[in-house]
Design a protein around this motif. Structure first.
Motif, short mmCIF file in Angstrom:
data_model
loop_
_atom_site.label_atom_id
_atom_site.label_comp_id
_atom_site.label_asym_id
_atom_site.label_seq_id
_atom_site.Cartn_x
_atom_site.Cartn_y
_atom_site.Cartn_z
N SER A 6 4.62 3.42 -10.97
CA SER A 6 3.54 3.31 -10.01
C SER A 6 3.23 1.85 -9.71
N CYS A 13 5.55 -2.09 -2.28
CA CYS A 13 4.82 -1.87 -1.02
C CYS A 13 4.08 -3.13 -0.58
N MET A 158 0.46 0.25 3.24
CA MET A 158 0.08 0.75 1.92
C MET A 158 -1.05 -0.17 1.46
N LYS A 160 -4.23 -1.15 -1.56
CA LYS A 160 -4.77 -1.01 -2.91
C LYS A 160 -6.25 -1.32 -2.86
N LYS A 165 -6.37 0.71 -7.84
CA LYS A 165 -5.98 2.09 -7.54
C LYS A 165 -5.21 2.13 -6.23
N GLN A 166 -4.10 2.80 -6.23
CA GLN A 166 -3.24 2.93 -5.04
C GLN A 166 -3.80 4.01 -4.11
N LEU A 167 -3.86 3.71 -2.81
CA LEU A 167 -4.29 4.71 -1.84
C LEU A 167 -3.08 5.53 -1.39
N SER A 168 -3.28 6.82 -1.26
CA SER A 168 -2.21 7.68 -0.77
C SER A 168 -2.11 7.55 0.75
N GLN A 169 -1.01 8.02 1.32
CA GLN A 169 -0.84 7.98 2.77
C GLN A 169 -1.93 8.81 3.45
N GLU A 171 -5.01 9.23 2.38
CA GLU A 171 -6.24 8.43 2.36
C GLU A 171 -6.18 7.32 3.40
#
Length: 198
Positions: A6, A13, A158, A160, A165-169, A171
């Motif tokens: 991750s 990204c 993409m 953050k 925390k990574q944002l999803s597509q 989101e």
């Protein structure tokens, strides 16, 4: 193991986003440099004929603006399918009009209190210095506004959050659909007169 993947994915990204932004800035710089040569050259040609510096700067700015629009929308920014062309042109014209006001104000201030015929060499030098400062300020203004309202590279983004925390597509899409830029584009499509290109 998953956390490492991750983190690696997020870093990849981020690198891709930074590379795309740098590439876009370089293209914007090349287009801007050519527009500057047109603008600066024409302004100095008009100054050589003793045209008022604000009139010369306005004329040269408007002529270079046509080149800048065509080249920017072809080589720098990606057209948004969710915005009507008329809105794209309107945003470009309004932001350019504001840029022109900034340009003329700085050029005017650069020779404030001088009489154009008194010392033409000093008048021209101060006008050129003002024009260089104005070009930098207006270029920054143009890039920020066009990137925010006209560019479609958001669809490949993409992001953050500050906490890592990574944002999803999904989101990212939700955030995009709540943005002013997206709403303006959708509004423009809904209010495009019949027969106009979308």
């Amino acid at each position: 193991m998953r956390q490492n993947l991750s983190k690696r994915s997020a870093m990849t990204c981020l690198i891709v986003r930074v590379k795309k932004l740098i590439e876009q800035l370089v293209k914007f710089g090349v287009v801007g440099a050519i527009a500057f040569v047109i603008d600066f050259g024409l302004m100095n040609l008009l100054l050589a004929f003793h045209v008022n510096n604000v009139v010369a700067a306005t004329t040269s700015f408007l002529i270079s603006l046509v080149f800048n629009y065509l080249a920017s929308m072809r080589y720098v920014f990606v057209h948004r399918d969710d915005m009507a062309r008329w809105m794209e042109i309107l945003i470009f014209l309004v932001s350019s009009a504001i840029g022109l006001l900034i340009n003329d104000l700085i050029v005017w201030l650069s020779t404030y209190g001088m009489v154009s015929g008194a010392d033409h060499a000093a008048y021209t030098l101060r006008t050129n210095i003002g024009k260089i400062i104005a070009t930098v300020v207006v270029a920054l203004w143009n890039f920020v506004i066009r990137k925010w309202l006209l560019d479609d590279t958001h669809t490949h983004a993409m992001a953050k959050l500050g906490n890592g925390k990574q944002l999803s597509q999904a989101e990212l899409d939700k955030r995009w659909k709540n943005s002013f830029s997206y709403k303006l584009g959708k509004w423009s499509l809904e209010h495009t007169p019949q027969g106009w290109p979308k």
